[in-house]
Write an enzyme that holds these catalytic residues in place. Sequence first.
Site, PDB file in Angstrom:
ATOM      1  N   ASP B 167      16.966 -27.302  54.586  1.00  0.00           N
ATOM      2  CA  ASP B 167      15.637 -28.411  53.740  1.00  0.00           C
ATOM      3  C   ASP B 167      14.961 -27.992  55.182  1.00  0.00           C
ATOM      4  O   ASP B 167      13.458 -29.136  54.933  1.00  0.00           O
ATOM      5  CB  ASP B 167      16.666 -29.837  54.825  1.00  0.00           C
ATOM      6  CG  ASP B 167      16.850 -30.415  53.214  1.00  0.00           C
ATOM      7  OD1 ASP B 167      16.824 -29.952  51.948  1.00  0.00           O
ATOM      8  OD2 ASP B 167      16.587 -31.825  53.884  1.00  0.00           O
ATOM      9  N   ASP B 233      27.690 -28.272  61.057  1.00  0.00           N
ATOM     10  CA  ASP B 233      26.271 -28.323  61.353  1.00  0.00           C
ATOM     11  C   ASP B 233      26.077 -27.082  61.849  1.00  0.00           C
ATOM     12  O   ASP B 233      26.825 -26.277  61.954  1.00  0.00           O
ATOM     13  CB  ASP B 233      26.237 -29.823  61.975  1.00  0.00           C
ATOM     14  CG  ASP B 233      25.763 -31.347  61.390  1.00  0.00           C
ATOM     15  OD1 ASP B 233      26.305 -31.011  60.909  1.00  0.00           O
ATOM     16  OD2 ASP B 233      26.311 -31.564  62.993  1.00  0.00           O
ATOM     17  N   ASP B 235      24.852 -25.795  64.071  1.00  0.00           N
ATOM     18  CA  ASP B 235      25.316 -25.205  65.526  1.00  0.00           C
ATOM     19  C   ASP B 235      26.545 -25.391  66.185  1.00  0.00           C
ATOM     20  O   ASP B 235      27.455 -25.768  67.188  1.00  0.00           O
ATOM     21  CB  ASP B 235      24.820 -25.952  67.077  1.00  0.00           C
ATOM     22  CG  ASP B 235      24.775 -27.254  67.144  1.00  0.00           C
ATOM     23  OD1 ASP B 235      25.325 -27.915  65.855  1.00  0.00           O
ATOM     24  OD2 ASP B 235      24.379 -27.534  68.099  1.00  0.00           O
ATOM     25  N   ASP B 330      27.832 -40.233  57.099  1.00  0.00           N
ATOM     26  CA  ASP B 330      29.043 -39.209  57.210  1.00  0.00           C
ATOM     27  C   ASP B 330      30.222 -40.477  56.842  1.00  0.00           C
ATOM     28  O   ASP B 330      31.556 -40.448  56.594  1.00  0.00           O
ATOM     29  CB  ASP B 330      29.196 -38.866  57.652  1.00  0.00           C
ATOM     30  CG  ASP B 330      28.509 -38.647  59.686  1.00  0.00           C
ATOM     31  OD1 ASP B 330      28.519 -39.962  59.039  1.00  0.00           O
ATOM     32  OD2 ASP B 330      28.194 -38.236  60.706  1.00  0.00           O
TER      33      ASP B 330
END
Lengths: 846, 806
Positions: B167, B233, B235, B330
């Site tokens: 993004d 995600d 990381d 979420d």
Amino acid sequence: MRVTTITRGLLALALVGGATEARPQSFIGAGPAERFSVPPAGDALRRGGEPVRGRGPAAAVAPTPAPAVREGALATIGPARRLPATTGGFRLEGEEDVLRFPVYVTEAQSRGRPRLRVSYLSAISVAPETSELVASVNGVVVGRTRIQAPGAVKVVEFELPEGSLKLGYNAIDLAASQRHRVDCSLNATYELWTQIDPSRSGLVVAPVAAAGIELKDLAALEPDDGGALPVRVVINDKPSLPRLERMFHAIEAIGLVGRIARPVVEFGSVMTGRSGINLIVGTAAELRGTPDIEAVGPITGPKLAMLPPREDRAPALVVSGTSYDEIESAIATLARGTEPYGTPRGLKAAALLRGAPLESGDRIALHALGVATREFSGRLLTTRFDVQLPPDFLPADYGKMLLNLSGAYASGLASEARILVDLNGRNAASVPLPQTRGEVFENTTIPLPLGLWRPGLNRVEISAQVPTPGDATCAASTSESKRERFLFLDRTTLSVPNLARAARIPDLAATTSGGAPFLEDGKRPRLVLPVLDRDTVAAGAMIAARLASAAGRVIDFELATEAQSGTGPTLMVAPVRAVAPATLTGLGLDPEQIRRIWEARAETARPAGQSGSVPAPTLDRLRRNVPARCSLPDLSFRVAGPVPPRGAGPDAPAGGRTGRASASDGDLVTKWDETLRARHPLVEAADGLVERASATVRGLLGETRTWIDADASERASAVPPRASLILAQALSSGGIGVDDTTTLITAPNPLLLKASVACLIDPGVWSRIGGRFAFLDAADGRLDTVEPDTVRIVETRSPSLWNLRLVVAGWLSMNPAVYAALALALALCLGLTTALMVRNVGRRNA
Amino acid sequence: MAWIASAAAVLVLLSQPVSTQDQLIMSLCAMAAMVVLWVFFDNQPARFVFLALGSLVVLRYMFWRVTNTLPSVGDPVSFGFGLLLLLGELYCVFILFVSLTINADPLRRAPPPMAAADDAEALDALPTVDIFVPSYNEDAGILSVTLAAARLIDYPADKLTVWLLDDGGTDQKCADPDPVKAQAAMRRRMELQALAASLGVEYRTRARNQHAKAGNLNNGLKHSQGEIVVVLDADHVPFRSFLRDTIGYFAQDPRLFLVQTPHAFLNPDPIERNLRTFDRMPSENEMFYAVTQRGLDKWNGSFFCGSAALLRRRALDEAGGFSGVTITEDCETAFELHARGWNSIYVDKPLIAGLQPETLEAFIGQRSRWCQGMFQILMLKNPLFKRGLHTIQKVAYLSSMTFWFFPVPRLIFMFSPLLHIFFDLKIFVASVDESIAYTATYVVINLMMQNYVYGKFRWPFVSELYEYVQGLFLFRAIASVIVSPRRPTFNVTAKGTTLEQDHLSALAWPFFAVYGLLLLGCATALYRYLFEPGVTNLMLVVGLWNFFNLLMAGAALGVVAERRVTEASPSLAINRQGRMMLAGRALDVAVDRASAVGCTVRFGADVLPFGTGSTYRTGQLTVQPLDGAPAGGVLPFEVGTIAHAGDDVVVTLRFQPLDAQGYAGLASLMYGDAGALLRFQQSRRRHKNIVSGTLQLIWWGLVEPFRAVSYLFKPRPQAAAAPTTDTALPRATPRAPLLPGGSPGGAEAARPRPAENPLPARPSFARSNDGEPGTDWVRLMLEFENDRLLGGAAGGGRGADLHARS
């Protein structure tokens, strides 16, 4: 307004022609005189011994004067309409105190220029320069006098302004403001007292009889020397039991309608004199032949009539009818009374004699309880009032009364300044006054645990202790001593939480202060008089009348000569010989021990002269504040053996709450303890908790032992050897309800029974009765009570969930071990069922 | 039901207004019984009895508190504050009971059935999987490790597709009016496309940054077909066994929409770092993942935490993809799917390793967003009125959302005592007796219950510390979201602050102010107690309470005194075998620790080639693959320090710049064995009892303020306030020792520093104890408006305003 000080009969003073405080004074002029010295003897006494509240410097008392001389002295004082005994007694204590007497005067008495006569004796410590006795009638001050009577009774008369007395009840207030001669400390205030001598005080008015007396004037009947109302039941022969029963009811009714706290009943021939009343009860047939009975006219139905007094007769009340039922309805009419007359203050004072009735959820302002807003410049301001809780109120710590205090205190108070609240003589709360700059407080809430209250009459004492650092040295300037330190506002309120309603058995306090359990709507209560001699019957009648006046209505006692089980709550009044040993055992008393103690007294002979007369008010008795009627006939004791010292040895009542004298000592010790204690309050609180917890654990162990001992009833309680009267209460074995309670009042013999009962019904003594046993020493009014180890709680009203909850809470509060065990058991159940449930709902654990 | 009967009986008993003495005896008996249960019994029924006993005391306290201790209404000021305090306490008790309900019986799951490698039929039946790695501004270094590890996940290669959903390189970004930004975005897109190609990963970006992370994921859904979607995600690096331990559940339950796994972290959060508890205290989020999510799992209530989870596409399609109404998409997604009758499960095994925010500012910013997001759901989609949820699910969601109300009561408790100390307000009416019988026992029992339930995962008072540290700032975040629930505004995570030296956080001043106030309160209380006549023991009690608050505030000062980061890149203790090529020789070595920038190896001292570190400075490391994994790539290294430990020699190796193969090798080394992370977590999960926990708090409370004050005199690092650092390029990073404490011999000090750190300090994601999802992805909500704000804030000297703007 003119103040006349009368010191008739004071020979020494008459010679000198005026009273000064340095002069020796004595009541009769004979006997050794007391001397003042500076510092006065009282000071040394105070340091040496514990300060005793309610007791003067008794050690310095002159020996009792010889009776013969006293008679002469009495004769010189004209008769007066005496003041009635109230729960407040006749003593003004501390720096500020007020006694209030509702006095009923007739129309005739209210006319003219009446005078108020006050005779008093004061503590040696009271400084005349700064101490003052103020008399007021219906709120109007009618006179002031310096308090100055440490050595002898002083008599003052205040002339009342015209029209200050009204028909009906009038409020007579005696207020004392007292300061110590040399000691400005807080504790010194406990030495200050002024004792009113009831025998020589009262309204100097025409006798009630002068203008005739009507039925509505029953309340105007004059009390005797001790403030009690003598009731002479006129009998010629032995009355039948049903007639006796009506007599009892009539006596109860007189007590009620006359608001008599203290009816002294005798049976015999017509009584003469100014005070009291003759009571003639019987059917028309039974009354035939009674002197003067024609005067009431023909008796064709329920009949109530007053016979006017004559030279040879006090007023007489005739209660009659053609049948016992009609007599009963005449009594009902009598008991209903008439609308009371009086000044507003007088009516209020009369209404408050029984204390203000309080119910669940009430919130009452103190001014409605006769308490006035006061500014105060001394060290200890005590405010007292009485409230009446329901007779079936269950006292336990399931709630709190809330005292919402309003007032103010000045700056510069010592750090120990605080407000103490005592309930029935036990400390209930202590609130510090923390701000050094003073504070006006509104609605400071002081919680008073319900466990310290009791059914019926409760006495509340709010004491503001407001010492300043300057008090220690007594060096404060005059202006400082005049400075107001505390303001008590009468908009202070008392809020009542929801009260659990159930009878606690045994509980003599509930009986004496509220008439429980004789008021329950069950079977008729039964008054058992196993022997029907005059003295026993008189004792029974006094008790019945006193109970009725506590209950506020006629108690429909059924007279009987023997106890039967299952016939309703039983009150037995009897000399101990007439009581079956089984009855004593059933009440938890040891017949053998009682026999041993009372053996010597059983044969008391009737002394010469009129029995039941008021003992002469000696200086000693006045100083010691002995209730007026509390003296035993001179008895020749056959000493049966060495009498162990009171309170020592195994005979001492175990675990009992101590009686008045020691109770007030205990209070003082507590107070001293509190002031002296240097320990940290948190440590103290923790200590207290630990103590209580360990007491509970001990109790728990004890309970277990009792369970193990299965049926073994409570240990027989030992009777103190000097007791002249025993009160005991228990649920008869196998009993389940209030109908099965037995209350016993017994003494060594009928004579002692009557004399002791006469002492017992003194409002000051009566209000201290409580527990399971009460032992009275009628020689000085000392009362020992023994709390029950276990109590039964009995339902008194139709079951409601809400009440049940409170009752259960009360019961659990009395049985912490049960509560804890129950809680743990329930937690166990909850835990296990949760485990079970969780296993079966949601996803299963792998 | 028996339970209802006993619960009713308990309530009836507890509502009895019994005496203080009863209460004391009951509490002490309950306490004694609890200790006995604790010491001598260890089974499920005993656990419930223990909690029932504790609940008894707590409920009794609350009953008394509500009925007996409020000041009179006649004194409106005291009454108002008293009511406030009471509400705070009621909230705590509510949370306690709700969490006890949820955690009644945390579920332990058996591992799912897994197709054997040689069972072709079973392998065939496996669903196709798309792994989405959404990214906004993470640099290539991070993404390389994550993507490489994702590619290495043990799963039939033809059924696994990894997607990089970028993004940061959208058309919108590339057309930014600011030419510098536009260029950076274009550069990022090109670089990541190349990276994706080299790692065998699909790259996808979109036209506009609409609906933030949810929009990005929905875009991924639109372009892929896998039956199962994994969200990771950027990381969150997955271990090789990620799918093996999770995918089997989908075959068991056709209505299963979610398999969530815990988020585990390699580095300490600011509190752990500044109080130095990382190695001995379980992380804050472990309580959530190890207890609460398992507890929720029992009630089919475990929810999606934004990453490290598997979702069924069919379920997502039914609900129209990921929900994007709130900023915690979420939890919202899981919430909607639960309401539609789908099921979720939770696997309590760390299968990914993530990174925590480094600075306090980033940490607070992250928590503010979670807090706001959860409140948004609470206000916009109140679970109590949500149709389709079971009662217990409603309670579960309600608890997760109302949990975030904690700053309010926490601050009430912090400041209440001051009202009495300074203004003599009496907001809690009780005698000393009652305070001991009710309050003191309640406090002790409450501590015992928490310690009993969470003892292995949470030290005593640490929850309170976290709450306080966050509370000062979240307070305003809550206020703003309550005022306008549909428009939560975002703060911008402070960036550019370096952590190469000890310094005070920019957020420190409120903590100093509160500490000063409490200190003044303590001094006043002491003075008044000692010298002011008429001041009672009530002052002492209140003073002690205030002193406790002072200790808490003191510990918090330790938190805002930021210690420098001592580790260039977070490392993990692993236990792997490898072969090292050095000086022309092949040595079999044991690899002890590894990080993204290096590792330590151990081997016999006698085989150490002469001249290592001087003559022979570089070599290559090959890692021996675990259980059937393909051989990883070769890792080129430079020799760092050499230390002797007994007969062994321990050598640190610094990796040279890695290519795609190298990243695969690194992923295989560090993320080959998920057990390594679990072992690390287990090592910290030792029960901390109340006494030692209290002593620890006292120690912090006394010592940490001095450290914080000493930091006052250290220079504040210059904030490199440059929003344009939103770039994919690795930044030059602070120099720091390569590997901390794990290396034996303490040789780090002499070690040369790496020139470059591919894992720069940056904010990341974590989960709080009681369970709220959160994500760095809220940053995506920063559209144009926020970009403007960012620029403005940068001009202000501080990276960002921490508080939500309205």
